[in-house]
Design a protein around this motif. Structure first.
Motif, mmCIF file in Angstrom:
data_model
loop_
_atom_site.group_PDB
_atom_site.id
_atom_site.type_symbol
_atom_site.label_atom_id
_atom_site.label_comp_id
_atom_site.label_asym_id
_atom_site.label_seq_id
_atom_site.Cartn_x
_atom_site.Cartn_y
_atom_site.Cartn_z
ATOM 1 N N GLY A 30 0.805 -1.205 0.000
ATOM 2 C CA GLY A 30 0.000 0.000 0.000
ATOM 3 C C GLY A 30 0.837 1.252 0.000
ATOM 4 O O GLY A 30 1.837 1.342 -0.685
ATOM 5 N N SER A 31 0.448 2.215 0.804
ATOM 6 C CA SER A 31 1.096 3.518 0.774
ATOM 7 C C SER A 31 2.231 3.635 1.785
ATOM 8 O O SER A 31 2.645 4.737 2.122
ATOM 9 N N TYR A 32 2.756 2.493 2.244
ATOM 10 C CA TYR A 32 3.839 2.536 3.216
ATOM 11 C C TYR A 32 5.029 3.315 2.686
ATOM 12 O O TYR A 32 5.368 3.259 1.505
ATOM 13 N N ALA A 33 5.663 4.029 3.612
ATOM 14 C CA ALA A 33 6.972 4.599 3.370
ATOM 15 C C ALA A 33 7.883 4.107 4.482
ATOM 16 O O ALA A 33 7.435 3.864 5.604
ATOM 17 N N MET A 34 9.140 3.935 4.153
ATOM 18 C CA MET A 34 10.123 3.516 5.153
ATOM 19 C C MET A 34 11.299 4.460 5.096
ATOM 20 O O MET A 34 11.616 5.030 4.050
ATOM 21 N N GLY A 35 11.929 4.620 6.244
ATOM 22 C CA GLY A 35 13.019 5.574 6.300
ATOM 23 C C GLY A 35 14.126 5.154 7.240
ATOM 24 O O GLY A 35 13.976 4.215 8.036
ATOM 25 N N TRP A 36 15.249 5.815 7.107
ATOM 26 C CA TRP A 36 16.386 5.670 8.018
ATOM 27 C C TRP A 36 16.610 7.004 8.729
ATOM 28 O O TRP A 36 16.626 8.061 8.086
ATOM 29 N N PHE A 37 16.784 6.899 10.031
ATOM 30 C CA PHE A 37 17.136 8.045 10.850
ATOM 31 C C PHE A 37 18.383 7.677 11.650
ATOM 32 O O PHE A 37 18.668 6.493 11.850
ATOM 33 N N ARG A 38 19.094 8.663 12.125
ATOM 34 C CA ARG A 38 20.247 8.383 12.975
ATOM 35 C C ARG A 38 20.231 9.347 14.164
ATOM 36 O O ARG A 38 19.670 10.444 14.087
ATOM 37 N N GLN A 39 20.884 8.891 15.222
ATOM 38 C CA GLN A 39 20.887 9.688 16.452
ATOM 39 C C GLN A 39 22.192 9.511 17.196
ATOM 40 O O GLN A 39 22.733 8.399 17.261
ATOM 41 N N ASP A 99 5.814 3.766 8.129
ATOM 42 C CA ASP A 99 4.493 4.304 8.403
ATOM 43 C C ASP A 99 3.580 4.022 7.221
ATOM 44 O O ASP A 99 4.004 4.173 6.076
ATOM 45 N N PRO A 100 2.319 3.636 7.486
ATOM 46 C CA PRO A 100 1.425 3.260 6.386
ATOM 47 C C PRO A 100 0.740 4.437 5.701
ATOM 48 O O PRO A 100 0.190 4.286 4.613
ATOM 49 N N ARG A 101 0.755 5.612 6.320
ATOM 50 C CA ARG A 101 -0.066 6.704 5.772
ATOM 51 C C ARG A 101 0.685 8.017 5.616
ATOM 52 O O ARG A 101 0.099 9.024 5.291
ATOM 53 N N ILE A 102 1.987 8.013 5.814
ATOM 54 C CA ILE A 102 2.738 9.262 5.880
ATOM 55 C C ILE A 102 2.708 10.000 4.547
ATOM 56 O O ILE A 102 2.826 9.394 3.481
ATOM 57 N N ILE A 103 2.537 11.319 4.608
ATOM 58 C CA ILE A 103 2.544 12.117 3.385
ATOM 59 C C ILE A 103 3.969 12.615 3.114
ATOM 60 O O ILE A 103 4.819 12.607 4.000
ATOM 61 N N GLN A 104 4.197 13.038 1.888
ATOM 62 C CA GLN A 104 5.561 13.351 1.463
ATOM 63 C C GLN A 104 6.196 14.417 2.341
ATOM 64 O O GLN A 104 7.368 14.297 2.706
ATOM 65 N N SER A 105 5.457 15.447 2.699
ATOM 66 C CA SER A 105 6.041 16.535 3.482
ATOM 67 C C SER A 105 6.436 16.091 4.887
ATOM 68 O O SER A 105 7.198 16.792 5.563
ATOM 69 N N ARG A 111 8.667 12.236 14.022
ATOM 70 C CA ARG A 111 7.428 12.180 14.802
ATOM 71 C C ARG A 111 6.269 11.568 14.020
ATOM 72 O O ARG A 111 5.269 11.151 14.596
ATOM 73 N N HIS A 112 6.394 11.501 12.704
ATOM 74 C CA HIS A 112 5.284 11.040 11.871
ATOM 75 C C HIS A 112 5.360 9.555 11.525
ATOM 76 O O HIS A 112 4.535 9.050 10.779
ATOM 77 N N TYR A 113 6.362 8.852 12.054
ATOM 78 C CA TYR A 113 6.494 7.417 11.786
ATOM 79 C C TYR A 113 5.940 6.627 12.971
ATOM 80 O O TYR A 113 6.273 6.895 14.124
ATOM 81 N N ASP A 114 5.145 5.623 12.667
ATOM 82 C CA ASP A 114 4.507 4.831 13.718
ATOM 83 C C ASP A 114 5.369 3.676 14.213
ATOM 84 O O ASP A 114 5.260 3.262 15.357
ATOM 85 N N TYR A 115 6.192 3.110 13.343
ATOM 86 C CA TYR A 115 6.917 1.882 13.682
ATOM 87 C C TYR A 115 8.418 2.118 13.607
ATOM 88 O O TYR A 115 8.912 2.751 12.673
ATOM 89 N N TRP A 116 9.114 1.544 14.596
ATOM 90 C CA TRP A 116 10.555 1.749 14.699
ATOM 91 C C TRP A 116 11.268 0.446 15.045
ATOM 92 O O TRP A 116 10.736 -0.387 15.791
#
Length: 126
Positions: A30-39, A99-105, A111-116
């Motif tokens: 579906g509309s999932y997006a996945m990303g990488w973050f670092r800290q 996240d299954p519903r995240i918009i491009q912006s 904060r807009h990602y549900d799963y980590w």
């Protein structure tokens, strides 16, 4: 519900390469997006790269553009981050997010990602 597990972190010298993997279980269609973050300690989680699961459209932070490549393997339900020309400032814990519903912006905002995932440490020595 999506479970994410990162792997591939480690110690590498500046100029070297690493490939991170993020294995996803559960629904990633579906509309999932996945990303990488670092800290790093004392700082907020920083956006690195993101990818739209279906289209494969990719997004990068300016600090990694041209050095890192994000990709995904749909049959394996796995996302990758190929990191080349690593610098000491790339050091940190790298987290996979989805996240299954995240918009491009919102792709660039943790904060807009549900799963980590729990993160994998990348340590680049000078």
């Amino acid at each position: 519900q999506v479970q994410l597990v990162e792997s591939g972190g480690g110690l590498v010298q500046a100029g070297g390469s690493l490939r991170l993997s993020c294995a996803a279980s559960g629904r990633t269609s579906g509309s999932y997006a996945m990303g990488w973050f670092r800290q790093v300690p004392g700082k907020e989680r920083e956006f690195v790269a993101a990818i739209r699961w279906n289209s494969g459209h990719t997004f990068y932070s300016d600090s990694v553009k041209g050095r890192f490549t994000i990709s995904r393997d749909k049959p394996k339900n796995t996302m990758y981050l190929q990191m080349n020309s690593l610098k000491p400032e790339d050091t940190g814990v790298y987290y996979c997010a989805a996240d299954p519903r995240i918009i491009q912006s919102s792709l660039f905002d943790a904060r807009h990602y549900d799963y980590w995932g729990k993160g994998t440490l990348v340590n680049v020595s000078s």
